[in-house]
Design a protein around this motif. Structure first.
Motif, PDB file in Angstrom:
ATOM      1  N   LYS A 176       0.862  -1.180   0.000  1.00 42.06           N
ATOM      2  CA  LYS A 176       0.000   0.000   0.000  1.00 42.06           C
ATOM      3  C   LYS A 176       0.895   1.226   0.000  1.00 42.06           C
ATOM      4  CE  LYS A 176      -3.682   2.381   2.532  1.00 42.06           C
ATOM      5  NZ  LYS A 176      -4.541   2.375   3.755  1.00 42.06           N
ATOM      6  N   LYS A 177       0.771   2.018  -1.075  1.00 45.89           N
ATOM      7  CA  LYS A 177       1.628   3.193  -1.235  1.00 45.89           C
ATOM      8  C   LYS A 177       0.771   4.444  -1.403  1.00 45.89           C
ATOM      9  CE  LYS A 177       5.356   0.643  -3.585  1.00 45.89           C
ATOM     10  NZ  LYS A 177       6.212   0.591  -4.795  1.00 45.89           N
ATOM     11  N   ILE A 178       1.175   5.467  -0.692  1.00 44.88           N
ATOM     12  CA  ILE A 178       0.527   6.768  -0.818  1.00 44.88           C
ATOM     13  C   ILE A 178       1.612   7.794  -1.105  1.00 44.88           C
ATOM     14  CG2 ILE A 178      -0.873   8.531   0.292  1.00 44.88           C
ATOM     15  CD1 ILE A 178      -2.392   5.973  -0.252  1.00 44.88           C
ATOM     16  N   LEU A 179       1.523   8.450  -2.256  1.00 39.39           N
ATOM     17  CA  LEU A 179       2.484   9.472  -2.632  1.00 39.39           C
ATOM     18  C   LEU A 179       1.957  10.851  -2.233  1.00 39.39           C
ATOM     19  CD1 LEU A 179       3.575   8.205  -6.168  1.00 39.39           C
ATOM     20  CD2 LEU A 179       4.863   8.083  -4.045  1.00 39.39           C
ATOM     21  N   GLU A 180       2.777  11.566  -1.486  1.00 39.24           N
ATOM     22  CA  GLU A 180       2.398  12.894  -0.992  1.00 39.24           C
ATOM     23  C   GLU A 180       3.407  13.920  -1.497  1.00 39.24           C
ATOM     24  OE1 GLU A 180       2.032  15.270   3.289  1.00 39.24           O
ATOM     25  OE2 GLU A 180       2.458  13.115   3.224  1.00 39.24           O
ATOM     26  N   PHE A 181       2.922  14.942  -2.183  1.00 40.12           N
ATOM     27  CA  PHE A 181       3.808  15.959  -2.742  1.00 40.12           C
ATOM     28  C   PHE A 181       4.433  16.790  -1.623  1.00 40.12           C
ATOM     29  CE2 PHE A 181       4.416  20.240  -4.681  1.00 40.12           C
ATOM     30  CZ  PHE A 181       5.452  19.885  -5.542  1.00 40.12           C
ATOM     31  N   MET A 182       5.748  17.037  -1.744  1.00 41.53           N
ATOM     32  CA  MET A 182       6.495  17.797  -0.739  1.00 41.53           C
ATOM     33  C   MET A 182       6.963  19.108  -1.382  1.00 41.53           C
ATOM     34  SD  MET A 182       6.455  15.537   1.754  1.00 41.53           S
ATOM     35  CE  MET A 182       7.761  15.937   2.905  1.00 41.53           C
ATOM     36  N   PRO A 183       6.160  20.175  -1.293  1.00 41.83           N
ATOM     37  CA  PRO A 183       6.511  21.426  -1.984  1.00 41.83           C
ATOM     38  C   PRO A 183       7.794  22.068  -1.468  1.00 41.83           C
ATOM     39  CG  PRO A 183       4.623  21.744  -0.537  1.00 41.83           C
ATOM     40  CD  PRO A 183       4.881  20.272  -0.577  1.00 41.83           C
ATOM     41  N   MET A 271      -0.768   4.081 -11.436  1.00 44.11           N
ATOM     42  CA  MET A 271      -0.981   2.757 -10.869  1.00 44.11           C
ATOM     43  C   MET A 271      -0.143   2.507  -9.616  1.00 44.11           C
ATOM     44  SD  MET A 271      -3.218   1.577 -12.933  1.00 44.11           S
ATOM     45  CE  MET A 271      -3.255  -0.148 -12.489  1.00 44.11           C
ATOM     46  N   ARG A 272       0.550   3.545  -9.147  1.00 47.85           N
ATOM     47  CA  ARG A 272       1.412   3.368  -7.985  1.00 47.85           C
ATOM     48  C   ARG A 272       0.823   3.979  -6.720  1.00 47.85           C
ATOM     49  NH1 ARG A 272       7.485   4.928  -9.448  1.00 47.85           N
ATOM     50  NH2 ARG A 272       7.636   4.237  -7.288  1.00 47.85           N
ATOM     51  N   LEU A 276      -1.795  -1.810  -4.127  1.00 51.30           N
ATOM     52  CA  LEU A 276      -1.494  -2.418  -5.416  1.00 51.30           C
ATOM     53  C   LEU A 276      -2.193  -3.767  -5.546  1.00 51.30           C
ATOM     54  CD1 LEU A 276       2.331  -1.646  -5.678  1.00 51.30           C
ATOM     55  CD2 LEU A 276       0.375  -0.194  -6.256  1.00 51.30           C
ATOM     56  N   ASP A 277      -2.538  -4.106  -6.790  1.00 50.74           N
ATOM     57  CA  ASP A 277      -3.202  -5.381  -7.050  1.00 50.74           C
ATOM     58  C   ASP A 277      -2.259  -6.559  -6.887  1.00 50.74           C
ATOM     59  OD1 ASP A 277      -5.551  -4.029  -7.613  1.00 50.74           O
ATOM     60  OD2 ASP A 277      -5.110  -3.867  -9.759  1.00 50.74           O
ATOM     61  N   GLU A 278      -0.979  -6.306  -7.019  1.00 50.72           N
ATOM     62  CA  GLU A 278       0.011  -7.388  -6.985  1.00 50.72           C
ATOM     63  C   GLU A 278       0.110  -7.995  -5.586  1.00 50.72           C
ATOM     64  OE1 GLU A 278       3.949  -7.403  -9.391  1.00 50.72           O
ATOM     65  OE2 GLU A 278       4.442  -6.672  -7.382  1.00 50.72           O
ATOM     66  N   VAL A 279       0.015  -9.327  -5.516  1.00 48.98           N
ATOM     67  CA  VAL A 279       0.129 -10.069  -4.255  1.00 48.98           C
ATOM     68  C   VAL A 279       1.479 -10.786  -4.261  1.00 48.98           C
ATOM     69  CG1 VAL A 279      -0.850 -11.845  -2.776  1.00 48.98           C
ATOM     70  CG2 VAL A 279      -2.366 -10.360  -4.131  1.00 48.98           C
ATOM     71  N   SER A 280       2.294 -10.490  -3.252  1.00 42.07           N
ATOM     72  CA  SER A 280       3.657 -11.036  -3.200  1.00 42.07           C
ATOM     73  C   SER A 280       3.799 -12.002  -2.027  1.00 42.07           C
ATOM     74  CB  SER A 280       4.688  -9.903  -3.070  1.00 42.07           C
ATOM     75  OG  SER A 280       4.572  -8.991  -4.152  1.00 42.07           O
TER      76      SER A 280
END
Length: 587
Positions: A176-183, A271-272, A276-280
């Motif tokens: 589970k990834k959450i991208l947060e912009f760092m101004p 898609m990031r 994610l749908d990918e199961v590892s």
């Protein structure tokens, strides 16, 4: 009735220390004696009899004045235990066993918490190539002039979810990834500037349409003429990264077969974000550290579905842990990421120090993006008539909805010089553009990681409007840097204690036990020896001996001393002498 000198059996202090009785003849009979000048004669006779009964060395060591000394016995036991413990601990890697036991991934361990939710400052830096001469490239035959704009920095909050431990020493999970912009870390706000970049959906369509019959290409060209689409598009960094509306991607999402449908929006990081749908599934280390952290399955499959042969191997780490080099003895580690679309081999280069901790420095293997002629193992990546004759490029279309997307190092670092000649504005630099990992060899934990890759669009010229003037070229779109520069304080402290501190403290502790135990035992022996030799009895005997030596006589007029050990006793009828020492007169 008188006083008669006789000879007594002699016993040295050394013999008394180890309880050795004096040698006597068979005819010797002990005669109760006393010295009229020795006030301690009776006490000494009594002590001598007691010494014959209890004259064992261990008794002398643990006794004091014929009584058992608890304190001395405790000191001896401590010395023996310390000595034995030091010898055992110095020959057994007990600390490594404890460390590796806590390193294995299991619910509740420190390594599990670090793996499940690292808590590190993981940053993704995006650098976008802005095309400053789109018209000159399309109509005047100019090389594309690229201006690198960035970094646009995003913080990646990552954790593992839907975790399930299996009975075969593996664990299954999803990212589970959450991208947060760092101004405050970025060059400018990502919505305050418009950038000119190639129209990726349009150029993908026209490139793939080259294999269509002429009538279909003509029909497609007529449709696109009225669509208003252009070869270049003006977008903000936010739109390029997280998506913008595009009619072609929306159309493909509607009509493409399930499993090959692209998102409705066009975005490189679309898609990031999210779960994610990918199961590892990875190895936890309980079945051996040789596979620790390596992938076991992806989406239930033991290999990738994109290539053929060995190129589909997933025997690699997902980046959190690696098999410790002290176990594998290998200079190669492998890492897999969905965006790379393959396993990357990284080679050990040298040892480095990171924040006081020893680590191995790894960079991509020299043959990683080499041509098939020089590295035949890359042949299985060359499918669907894709070009594999250019050094420094890796086709990743199967992971990008079959788009003609190629991976390279930033600014075509270590790539074919021809790729640089086709554009202006790129300047490869090892320090800025080289991927590297710093991995602790004993634990297999990355202390620092910087993965740097560039996305390129390989365009083939087509007579389809409106891209008929877009020449064949491998066009750089953007490059990004992902990685971690510093670990959380608690993880760094644990790694430091398990490596640098242990390497110094454990030898000091074990050899300290050996030295301390030996010193304790030697001290006890020396003190016991001194107590026996310098006892009141022996001191008094020595004093009497000195007094007797003062009255020694000269024999036959020569200056030689007659050395006689004398004692006096009262006799009645007979006198017997011992034969231990013969009295000799020196002539």
């Amino acid at each position: 009735m008188g006083l008669t000198p006789i000879k007594l059996p002699y016993q040295s202090a050394k013999n008394r220390l180890f309880g050795i009785q004096p040698r006597m003849s068979a005819s010797f009979q002990q005669i109760p004696t006393f010295n009229i000048n020795d006030p301690y004669s009776n006490e000494r006779q009594s002590n001598r009899r007691t010494s014959r009964r209890n004259g064992l060395p261990i008794n002398m060591l643990v006794s004091q004045q014929r009584r058992i000394s608890n304190s001395r016995l405790a000191v001896i036991i401590f010395g023996v235990v310390a000595l034995i413990a030091g010898l055992i601990l110095s020959s057994v890697p007990w600390v490594h066993y404890i460390i590796l036991k806590n390193l294995k991934i299991w619910n509740g361990t420190l390594s599990y918490h670090y793996w499940q939710k690292p808590g590190v400052l993981r940053l993704t830096k995006v650098f976008i190539f802005n095309v400053t001469n789109p018209d000159g490239f399309l109509h005047n035959g100019e090389k594309p002039k690229l201006q690198e704009i960035g970094p646009f920095v995003y913080r990646e909050n990552m954790e593992k979810v839907n975790i399930h431990f299996n009975n075969n020493g593996t664990v299954t999970y999803q990212h589970k990834k959450i991208l947060e912009f760092m101004p405050h870390l970025s060059i400018i706000k990502n919505d305050e500037i418009k950038l000119t970049v190639p129209n990726i959906p349009l150029l993908t369509l026209t490139t793939q349409a080259n294999s269509l019959p002429s009538i279909l290409k003509s029909s497609l060209s007529a449709i696109l003429r009225f669509s208003g689409l252009t070869p270049f598009k003006h977008v903000t960094p936010q739109q390029l990264v997280f998506g913008y509306d595009d009619p072609l991607t929306s159309l493909a999402n509607t009509y493409y077969p399930k499993g090959k449908r692209p998102p409705k929006k066009m975005g490189l990081f679309l898609m990031r974000n999210g779960t994610l749908d990918e199961v590892s599934t990875i190895y936890t280390g309980h079945n051996g550290m040789e596979n620790f952290g390596l992938l076991n399955r992806i989406n239930g499959m033991e290999e990738l579905p994109f290539w053929k042969g060995s190129c589909n191997s997933i025997r690699a780490s997902e980046g959190s842990f690696f098999p410790p080099r002290e176990f594998t003895k290998s200079d190669i580690v492998h890492v897999y990421d969905k965006d790379l679309c393959r396993v990357w081999a990284l080679r050990y280069r040298r040892d480095v120090i990171k924040d006081g901790i020893n680590a191995g420095y790894y960079t991509p293997d020299d043959n990683l993006l080499e041509t098939v002629e020089k590295n035949p193992d890359n042949a299985c990546f060359c499918e669907d008539n894709t070009e594999c004759t250019v050094k420094g490029l890796q086709y990743i279309g199967p992971c990008q909805f079959n788009a003609p997307v190629y991976l390279s190092f930033p600014h075509f670092y270590k790539a074919d010089p021809k790729l640089l000649e086709d554009v202006e504005g790129l300047s490869p630099d090892q320090e800025k553009h080289e991927t590297f990992l710093k991995i602790q060899p004993r634990l297999g934990v990355p202390l620092e990681a910087r993965v740097k890759v560039q996305l390129n669009l390989k365009v083939e010229q087509s007579n389809i409007y409106p891209t008929s003037n877009f020449r064949s070229i491998t066009f750089p779109i953007m490059w990004l840097e992902e990685g971690v520069s510093d670990l959380p304080e608690n993880i760094h402290r644990w790694i430091y204690m398990a490596t640098t501190f242990v390497d110094t403290a454990v030898p000091l502790f074990t050899y300290g036990l050996i030295l301390g135990g030996a010193l304790v035992l030697v001290t006890v022996f020396v003190r016991t020896y001194h107590q026996i030799v310098f006892s009141r009895e022996n001191i008094e005997r020595g004093r009497q001996s000195i007094l007797r030596r003062g009255s020694s006589m000269l024999v036959n007029g020569q200056h030689r001393l007659l050395i006689v050990r004398e004692s006096y006793h009262r006799i009645s009828n007979t006198v017997q002498e011992t034969d231990v020492d013969e009295q000799q007169l020196l002539s």
